[in-house]
Enzyme design. Structure first.
Site, PDB file in Angstrom:
ATOM      1  N   ARG A  37      23.076  13.128  19.970  1.00  0.00           N
ATOM      2  CA  ARG A  37      21.917  13.043  20.868  1.00  0.00           C
ATOM      3  C   ARG A  37      21.590  11.610  21.269  1.00  0.00           C
ATOM      4  O   ARG A  37      21.048  11.378  22.347  1.00  0.00           O
ATOM      5  CB  ARG A  37      20.708  13.700  20.203  1.00  0.00           C
ATOM      6  N   LYS A  91      22.706  40.328  16.781  1.00  0.00           N
ATOM      7  CA  LYS A  91      21.796  41.427  17.121  1.00  0.00           C
ATOM      8  C   LYS A  91      21.458  41.530  18.599  1.00  0.00           C
ATOM      9  O   LYS A  91      21.178  40.534  19.254  1.00  0.00           O
ATOM     10  CB  LYS A  91      20.486  41.241  16.346  1.00  0.00           C
ATOM     11  N   GLY A 130      23.053  27.855  20.120  1.00  0.00           N
ATOM     12  CA  GLY A 130      23.224  28.031  18.672  1.00  0.00           C
ATOM     13  C   GLY A 130      24.647  28.017  18.161  1.00  0.00           C
ATOM     14  O   GLY A 130      25.350  27.006  18.245  1.00  0.00           O
ATOM     15  N   GLY A 161      17.388  26.958  22.344  1.00  0.00           N
ATOM     16  CA  GLY A 161      16.372  27.816  22.960  1.00  0.00           C
ATOM     17  C   GLY A 161      16.318  27.679  24.471  1.00  0.00           C
ATOM     18  O   GLY A 161      16.194  28.681  25.187  1.00  0.00           O
TER      19      GLY A 161
HETATM   20  P1  AMP Z   1      23.729  34.932  16.910  1.00  0.00           P
HETATM   21  O1  AMP Z   1      22.952  33.924  16.125  1.00  0.00           O
HETATM   22  O2  AMP Z   1      22.952  36.096  17.347  1.00  0.00           O
HETATM   23  O3  AMP Z   1      24.555  34.303  18.024  1.00  0.00           O
HETATM   24  O4  AMP Z   1      24.770  35.563  15.881  1.00  0.00           O
HETATM   25  C1  AMP Z   1      25.795  34.814  15.286  1.00  0.00           C
HETATM   26  C2  AMP Z   1      26.172  35.490  13.998  1.00  0.00           C
HETATM   27  O5  AMP Z   1      26.618  36.804  14.242  1.00  0.00           O
HETATM   28  C3  AMP Z   1      27.307  34.784  13.287  1.00  0.00           C
HETATM   29  O6  AMP Z   1      26.805  34.304  12.064  1.00  0.00           O
HETATM   30  C4  AMP Z   1      28.330  35.889  13.065  1.00  0.00           C
HETATM   31  O7  AMP Z   1      28.912  35.859  11.784  1.00  0.00           O
HETATM   32  C5  AMP Z   1      27.520  37.145  13.231  1.00  0.00           C
HETATM   33  N1  AMP Z   1      28.342  38.292  13.605  1.00  0.00           N
HETATM   34  C6  AMP Z   1      29.145  38.397  14.670  1.00  0.00           C
HETATM   35  N2  AMP Z   1      29.780  39.584  14.656  1.00  0.00           N
HETATM   36  C7  AMP Z   1      29.373  40.252  13.567  1.00  0.00           C
HETATM   37  C8  AMP Z   1      29.690  41.529  13.015  1.00  0.00           C
HETATM   38  N3  AMP Z   1      30.550  42.364  13.627  1.00  0.00           N
HETATM   39  N4  AMP Z   1      29.079  41.886  11.880  1.00  0.00           N
HETATM   40  C9  AMP Z   1      28.216  41.047  11.276  1.00  0.00           C
HETATM   41  N5  AMP Z   1      27.877  39.824  11.751  1.00  0.00           N
HETATM   42  C10 AMP Z   1      28.466  39.430  12.883  1.00  0.00           C
END
Ligand code: AMP
Length: 398
Positions: free
Chosen positions: A38, A199, A356, A379
């Site tokens: 940064r 999610k 992220g 964000g």
């Molecule tokens: P996010 O912060 O929503 O971008 O999610 C990233 C996280 O999702 C990472 O830590 C991945 O390990 C997890 N992830 C991705 N695919 C899967 C899966 N099929 N089952 C469980 N965790 C997952």
């Protein structure tokens, strides 16, 4: 999104003070900065302003002191570190407003640099308090906004100052806005979006916005499980938000209406344990056993993504396609990222990524440098992908 003023539009700034909002919220351990990305990102803007003759007074937040003078969140050590990065002295003032700050800026040599103390030492910063904005604005002649990562917040240092001073985008902000505009504003079509991660619930707005804007929406990671389950597939004990079945179905219906093709995995890598190197198998969609979980997309899915990439002109990527932190469940993310990087490097694809874990995933794949642009804003990048107006960007349009 590109109708904002740039530093060049400010003309000759000799004898003027450029109040410049940067993001110096750097990672720190035991008083030492562990990553100076940064700081490096601010150099071009600071040099451009000095080149135009200005004194540069830098403003930033650091941590979350919430209106208290918490010494552990002082920017003082950052001033020394930035001086090293600049190869030029950087003064520091223990206040970001008032007589001391004014005197310290006056004492600077022509084109000198000063870092002012953490804006969040004042509670008014995060409330965009008009009085605080007026007080800080007294220190400068122009406002330069160079912290896209904070642009989703309507704070004094991102928005309020533009009510008092002519506002310009700094070089990092300008680059970020141009890249984002090329990816979703007025993109070259077809546009392909890859959205992965854990999610659906955290990315509903983002998915809703993308289906109305892109030609292909690839959904991966845990999110894909929710969509597969909504389509009636058995996902065993996979991470899955069964309660979002209706949401997933509604997104599919809207996609169809908008002419956006939703692309889900066509094969899967499953294991009985959520652990690195857990025994695993690659299977078709209808072969998941009750005690198995889906941890990655399979090779046929990657081939499908590559063929869409071949036809796409623009790619926007957020989130991994699987549990990429654990081998071998990083395979689809790594292969798809490498394929996108190679096409971007050869100029066939405009590939923009951010948010992220995405940066970590693309670095892990060794593909980050080959992407056209990678946003390090978390964000703000996500809110922009959700189609929201960012207050810190809107303020620059005044
Ligand atoms: P996010 O912060 O929503 O971008 O999610 C990233 C996280 O999702 C990472 O830590 C991945 O390990 C997890 N992830 C991705 N695919 C899967 C899966 N099929 N089952 C469980 N965790 C997952």
């Amino acid at each position: 999104m590109t109708d904002f003023k740039r530093i060049e539009d400010a003309g000759d700034l000799t004898g003027k003070v450029a109040l410049t909002r940067v993001d110096f919220n750097v990672p720190m351990a035991d008083g030492k900065i562990t990553d100076d990305t940064r700081l490096v990102a601010a150099v071009e803007t600071v040099n451009a302003l000095r080149g135009a003759g200005a004194k540069v007074a830098l403003l930033s937040h650091f941590g979350r002191p919430k209106g208290t003078r918490d010494p552990s969140m002082s920017l003082k050590p950052v001033a020394q570190a930035f001086a090293k990065v600049m190869g030029h002295p950087v003064s520091f003032c223990e206040d970001c407003k008032g007589e001391d700050a004014k005197a310290a800026i006056t004492a600077l040599e022509e084109t000198g640099i000063i870092l002012l103390e953490n804006t969040r030492y004042y509670a008014g910063e995060e409330k965009n308090d008009p009085q605080l904005a007026a007080d800080i604005a007294e220190l400068g002649d122009v406002f330069v906004s160079d912290a896209f990562s904070a642009a989703h917040r309507a704070h004094v240092s991102t928005v309020g100052l533009a009510d008092h001073l002519p506002a310009y985008a700094g070089k990092s902000m300008e680059r970020e806005l141009s890249a984002l505009n090329a990816a979703l504003g007025k993109p070259q079509r077809p546009v392909m979006a890859v959205v992965g991660g854990a999610k659906v619930s955290s990315k509903i707005d983002l998915l809703k916005n993308l289906v109305s804007k892109v030609d292909y929406l690839v959904i991966g990671g845990g999110m894909a499980n929710t969509f597969l389950a909504a389509r009636g597939e058995d996902v065993g004990k996979s991470l899955c938000e069964h309660d979002l079945k209706d949401t997933a179905n509604a997104i599919e219906v809207n996609a169809e209406k908008s002419g956006c093709e939703i692309v889900l995995p066509v094969d899967l890598v499953v294991a009985k344990e959520f652990a690195a190197n857990a025994p695993h198998r690659t299977i078709g969609l209808d072969e998941v056993e009750a005690d198995e979980m889906i941890l990655d997309a399979g090779p046929a899915t990657v081939t499908r993504l590559e063929s869409i990439m071949d036809s796409a002109s623009t790619l926007i990527w957020n989130g991994p396609l699987g549990a990429f932190e654990m081998e071998p469940f990083d395979a689809a993310t790594v292969a798809a990222a490498k394929a996108a990087g190679a096409r971007a490097k050869s100029g066939e694809l405009i590939a923009v990524a951010g948010g992220g874990d995405t940066v970590a995933a693309l670095n892990h794949a060794g593909a980050a440098e080959d992407f056209t642009f990678i946003s390090t804003a978390g964000g703000a990048f996500l809110e922009w992908m959700e189609g929201k107006d960012l207050p810190g960007v809107e303020a620059l349009k005044k």
